[in-house]
Design an enzyme around this catalytic site. Structure first.
Site, PDB file in Angstrom:
ATOM      1  N   SER A  80      33.914  46.006  36.776  1.00  0.00           N
ATOM      2  CA  SER A  80      34.963  45.907  37.797  1.00  0.00           C
ATOM      3  C   SER A  80      36.329  46.191  37.185  1.00  0.00           C
ATOM      4  O   SER A  80      36.479  46.365  35.978  1.00  0.00           O
ATOM      5  CB  SER A  80      34.965  44.501  38.416  1.00  0.00           C
ATOM      6  OG  SER A  80      35.517  43.559  37.518  1.00  0.00           O
ATOM      7  N   SER A  82      38.939  44.097  37.371  1.00  0.00           N
ATOM      8  CA  SER A  82      39.712  42.853  37.311  1.00  0.00           C
ATOM      9  C   SER A  82      40.497  42.690  36.017  1.00  0.00           C
ATOM     10  O   SER A  82      41.401  41.875  35.948  1.00  0.00           O
ATOM     11  CB  SER A  82      38.782  41.649  37.493  1.00  0.00           C
ATOM     12  OG  SER A  82      37.928  41.493  36.385  1.00  0.00           O
ATOM     13  N   LYS A 137      37.152  37.647  31.138  1.00  0.00           N
ATOM     14  CA  LYS A 137      38.511  37.301  31.552  1.00  0.00           C
ATOM     15  C   LYS A 137      39.314  36.931  30.304  1.00  0.00           C
ATOM     16  O   LYS A 137      38.776  36.811  29.204  1.00  0.00           O
ATOM     17  CB  LYS A 137      38.516  36.122  32.530  1.00  0.00           C
ATOM     18  CG  LYS A 137      37.692  36.301  33.784  1.00  0.00           C
ATOM     19  CD  LYS A 137      38.257  37.344  34.729  1.00  0.00           C
ATOM     20  CE  LYS A 137      37.368  37.495  35.965  1.00  0.00           C
ATOM     21  NZ  LYS A 137      37.816  38.610  36.836  1.00  0.00           N
ATOM     22  N   SER A 240      41.601  39.910  40.947  1.00  0.00           N
ATOM     23  CA  SER A 240      40.710  39.237  39.997  1.00  0.00           C
ATOM     24  C   SER A 240      40.209  37.923  40.575  1.00  0.00           C
ATOM     25  O   SER A 240      41.009  37.083  41.005  1.00  0.00           O
ATOM     26  CB  SER A 240      41.440  38.975  38.668  1.00  0.00           C
ATOM     27  OG  SER A 240      40.642  38.182  37.807  1.00  0.00           O
TER      28      SER A 240
END
Length: 275
Positions: A80, A82, A137, A240
């Site tokens: 993704s 994010s 993350k 996100s």
């Protein structure tokens, strides 16, 4: 987790066959070969059967890959946007499995304690809402931290995190420009994106453990990170799904520290280390 479980079973099965060959099948073949005077017949008698050759023969290679992947470094693919602009869709990254301590595969029992994650590091972990999914993350808050994200300004323990505006970033997924900033967390500098058109209020949150440690307002969210938990956010701040929405990451869910892009087949220039 499914791949890890299957790979672990494969190593266990081939290892068992390898041991059986060394302890039982090989001595028997040697005894049979000793009963023949002809060299060619002896060679045939010593040869492994095809099923044994492929099962026991692959064990050393599988074991080496298993050790490297479980305890040293593991590859992951970014699915993704994010973490833009730090990580892009299709980036193949390497994750250091040693930094946050060695864990027993599948059972996830920590065998060796090394060090705890630090603010600003990019971590891969099992998504707390569905541990069969891996997320990546940035670590923003460690146990005991007071993290606030209000009006799109990040504050840690009462101190605003410094930002420097950079030239706008062209988001190929949205086909639009968005604001780009360089943020510094504990002397670790990285680039992030903010969409000025996106609202600052955080909606569609989940129920999660220790949600009472967070207070949601029209400006954003304020959280105190509980012991053994971490607060994470994506660098693409308005695109996100992270701790602002689904809560904290338990220490037991950590997989390792991401540190290197080893391939992106559509964007070869992205290969290299990242902040």
């Amino acid at each position: 987790m499914n791949f890890t479980l299957i790979f672990s079973i494969l190593v266990l099965v081939t290892g068992s066959v390898w041991c059986a060959d060394k302890l039982f099948f090989l001595p028997r073949r040697r005894r049979l070969a000793a009963g023949h005077a002809d060299a060619q017949t002896q060679k045939e008698a010593l040869r492994r059967p095809v099923w044994l050759e492929y099962s026991a023969g692959f064990f050393p290679v599988l074991l080496a890959v298993f050790i490297v992947r479980s305890f040293i470094v593991e590859p992951f693919k970014i699915p993704s946007s994010s973490m833009l602009p730090t990580l892009d869709i299709g980036d193949l990254i390497l994750v250091n499995k040693f930094d946050y301590g060695l864990r027993l595969p599948v059972l996830n029992i920590k065998l060796v304690q090394n060090r705890n994650p630090r603010r600003g590091e990019v971590a891969v972990f099992r998504y707390p809402k569905d541990e069969s999914i891996d997320y990546v993350k940035r670590i923003i808050g460690v146990p005991g931290d007071a993290v606030a994200y209000l009006n799109k300004q990040l504050t840690i323990n009462g101190q605003p995190v410094p930002e420097i505006a950079l030239p706008d970033y062209f988001d190929e997924e949205r086909m639009a420009y968005t604001r780009q900033y360089r943020e510094t967390v504990d002397a670790r500098s990285h680039v992030l994106l903010k969409n000025p058109a996106a609202p600052g209020v955080i909606i569609n949150t989940y129920d999660f453990p220790f949600k009472d440690h967070c207070a949601y307002t029209l400006e954003g969210v304020i959280c105190t990170v509980p012991p053994g938990q971490y607060f994470v956010m994506g660098d693409n701040r308005d695109n996100s799904s992270d701790s602002r929405y689904w809560g904290f990451v338990p220490d037991r869910n950590l997989i390792g520290r991401a540190f290197f892009i080893w391939m992106n087949f559509s964007k070869l220039k992205r290969i290299g280390q990242f902040d």
